[in-house]
Design a protein around this motif. Sequence first.
Motif, PDB file in Angstrom:
ATOM      1  N   LEU A  84       0.814  -1.206   0.000  1.00 54.13           N
ATOM      2  CA  LEU A  84       0.000   0.000   0.000  1.00 54.13           C
ATOM      3  C   LEU A  84       0.851   1.259   0.000  1.00 54.13           C
ATOM      4  O   LEU A  84       0.480   2.282  -0.586  1.00 54.13           O
ATOM      5  N   SER A  85       1.995   1.182   0.662  1.00 56.17           N
ATOM      6  CA  SER A  85       2.839   2.376   0.803  1.00 56.17           C
ATOM      7  C   SER A  85       3.517   2.773  -0.495  1.00 56.17           C
ATOM      8  O   SER A  85       4.025   3.891  -0.615  1.00 56.17           O
ATOM      9  N   THR A  86       3.524   1.874  -1.497  1.00 55.24           N
ATOM     10  CA  THR A  86       4.186   2.199  -2.769  1.00 55.24           C
ATOM     11  C   THR A  86       3.208   2.677  -3.828  1.00 55.24           C
ATOM     12  O   THR A  86       3.625   3.034  -4.932  1.00 55.24           O
ATOM     13  N   GLU A  87       1.911   2.660  -3.520  1.00 58.10           N
ATOM     14  CA  GLU A  87       0.893   2.969  -4.524  1.00 58.10           C
ATOM     15  C   GLU A  87       0.404   4.404  -4.402  1.00 58.10           C
ATOM     16  O   GLU A  87       0.675   5.089  -3.411  1.00 58.10           O
ATOM     17  N   ASN A  88      -0.349   4.836  -5.403  1.00 60.24           N
ATOM     18  CA  ASN A  88      -0.930   6.182  -5.341  1.00 60.24           C
ATOM     19  C   ASN A  88      -2.449   6.148  -5.364  1.00 60.24           C
ATOM     20  O   ASN A  88      -3.093   7.168  -5.564  1.00 60.24           O
ATOM     21  N   THR A  89      -3.029   4.955  -5.181  1.00 60.92           N
ATOM     22  CA  THR A  89      -4.479   4.813  -5.095  1.00 60.92           C
ATOM     23  C   THR A  89      -4.862   4.392  -3.683  1.00 60.92           C
ATOM     24  O   THR A  89      -4.024   3.956  -2.896  1.00 60.92           O
ATOM     25  N   PHE A  90      -6.145   4.532  -3.384  1.00 58.02           N
ATOM     26  CA  PHE A  90      -6.680   4.127  -2.095  1.00 58.02           C
ATOM     27  C   PHE A  90      -7.555   2.882  -2.291  1.00 58.02           C
ATOM     28  O   PHE A  90      -8.357   2.838  -3.236  1.00 58.02           O
ATOM     29  N   PRO A  91      -7.451   1.879  -1.425  1.00 56.25           N
ATOM     30  CA  PRO A  91      -8.380   0.744  -1.516  1.00 56.25           C
ATOM     31  C   PRO A  91      -9.808   1.213  -1.305  1.00 56.25           C
ATOM     32  O   PRO A  91     -10.065   2.111  -0.501  1.00 56.25           O
ATOM     33  N   LYS A  92     -10.728   0.599  -2.025  1.00 56.56           N
ATOM     34  CA  LYS A  92     -12.124   1.027  -2.018  1.00 56.56           C
ATOM     35  C   LYS A  92     -12.987   0.068  -1.195  1.00 56.56           C
ATOM     36  O   LYS A  92     -12.691  -1.117  -1.073  1.00 56.56           O
ATOM     37  N   TRP A  93     -14.093   0.619  -0.683  1.00 55.95           N
ATOM     38  CA  TRP A  93     -15.146  -0.212  -0.100  1.00 55.95           C
ATOM     39  C   TRP A  93     -15.945  -0.837  -1.225  1.00 55.95           C
ATOM     40  O   TRP A  93     -16.148  -0.216  -2.273  1.00 55.95           O
ATOM     41  N   ASN A  94     -16.411  -2.041  -1.020  1.00 53.61           N
ATOM     42  CA  ASN A  94     -17.247  -2.714  -2.011  1.00 53.61           C
ATOM     43  C   ASN A  94     -18.688  -2.211  -1.932  1.00 53.61           C
ATOM     44  O   ASN A  94     -19.139  -1.741  -0.885  1.00 53.61           O
ATOM     45  N   GLU A  95     -19.401  -2.315  -3.044  1.00 51.86           N
ATOM     46  CA  GLU A  95     -20.827  -2.024  -3.044  1.00 51.86           C
ATOM     47  C   GLU A  95     -21.517  -2.928  -2.022  1.00 51.86           C
ATOM     48  O   GLU A  95     -21.221  -4.114  -1.923  1.00 51.86           O
TER      49      GLU A  95
END
Length: 540
Positions: free
Chosen positions: A518-529
């Motif tokens: 996670l620390s290397t990415e530029n996106t945020f994990p999303k909540w599922n519908e």
Amino acid sequence: MNKYFGVLFLIAFLGCKSGDKETNKVGEISQETLAKHIERLASDEFMGRMPFSEGEDKTVRYLEEEFSKLGLSPGNGESYFQEVPLVEITGTVSEKMKISSPKGDFDLNFFKDFVALTLKPEDSVGLENSELVFAGYGIVAPEYGWNDYDGIDWEGKTAVVLINDPGFATKDSTLFKGNEMTYYGRWTYKYEEAGRQGAAGVIIIHETAPASYGWNVVQSSWTGAKLNLESDAPVADIQGWVSQDAAKRLFDASPIENKNFNELALEKDFKPIPMGMKASVEIKNEIKRNTSKNVIALLEGTTRKDEYIIYSAHWDHLGIGRPVDGDSIYNGAVDNASGTAGLLAIAEAFKKGPQPERSIVFIAVTAEEQGLLGSAYYAENPVFPPENTVANINMDALKSPGKMKDLTITGFGHSEMDQYATEIAQKQGRYVIPDPAPEKGYFYRSDHFNFAKIGIPALYASGSNEGFDIGADSIKILNDEYSANKYHQPSDEYDPETTDLSGVLFDLQLFYEVGLQLSTENTFPKWNEGSEFKAARERK
């Protein structure tokens, strides 16, 4: 999204991640570090790590020193501490709860038949001939068209309610969430709702299967000094439990004709049922206001330092309480010296391994055992903006007896954190499963819940089903033995000669690598519908 989403979705997710920046090397969690910290934190020296005690002082100073030694910065400005104002109420409960009934008066005995406490900071609080009313499951859920309190003026009355929710009782997948406990099934919700309804008291009927723990856990957890956040929220004067045997005595003494209370509570058009009897009990209180402490340390990111990944674990346990077999110190080795030691071990791995681009935060929260109070306070007073907080990885009661083939994810299906965990688990040669006992409501029973409530996707997982060297049946026996004989008991101790930490180490390595990814990415994990927490994130 269906919580058991398919393989194709997972493959697609992992495939799209293959083009992301890869971490070619990772740090390693040290078993020596892990063992050293568990042994120290679970020693008698720390006196069961009860907030507002000498044990708290020793614990938070130890954590401050260890984070500082690792070179982590204070996480709350210039301090490693976030002060959490709490009120401690030590209640002396009358030895008898007096029940008056047309069929004859009788008493319930404190500790054996009932436990009770109050959250009202008053010298004396009680019930005086309070009318008992059976309120089913004690649930008001408009989305399910359910209201167990409807049609009654609750002033001066005491609600008698069942634990868990109707879905568990019926196993009907169309009723609430079927066998999976909703928050409506948790004791915390039932106390909160009774307060909102204006009831004078609320008594939960204990049953081992729907509660997921025995009467001995209720006895140890609902006696002695209790902590709470200062709040203006309405609360019932008395909050309590009765044993199943005591509940049977109450129902047998009720003059109403239909005694099948459990079945009546499953009717969607259920209405509260006056039981035709009254209860009296008193609690005399010693009141102490003080501040406990969350301990927060920060490893600043190299390029996106204003985005945060939070690792959490609760440092507290039950302190010194009723002796069991001559031992009165509730050391809490598994619960939760294991997770607190895990914070320190993961922090060490981050310091020695590749440096994260996002900032990594380590929070050891207080008063989890009192109702997730430290994390609740943080959620209400966040040090790091929730909208900039990428995810939470929570560690609580890690006890795998050897390396586990499975990674069991509690709350599986809520967010993309499942896929991050699955990717690392596959590298470890493991498979991922949802919590096999969703009826126990574990998603609502540890600190990740409070992060989720403010929209932060959370991972709460551990190997708990099948070992590489130990079969699932044997693992179940060990888990059941812990729940029955060690959970919230003085026997939850650390023995370096007999404790196998290899499975805990395996889990910690996975948690570390999830955070590193996670620390290397530029996106945020999303909540599922379909997740009830998705809306909170979207409001940020």
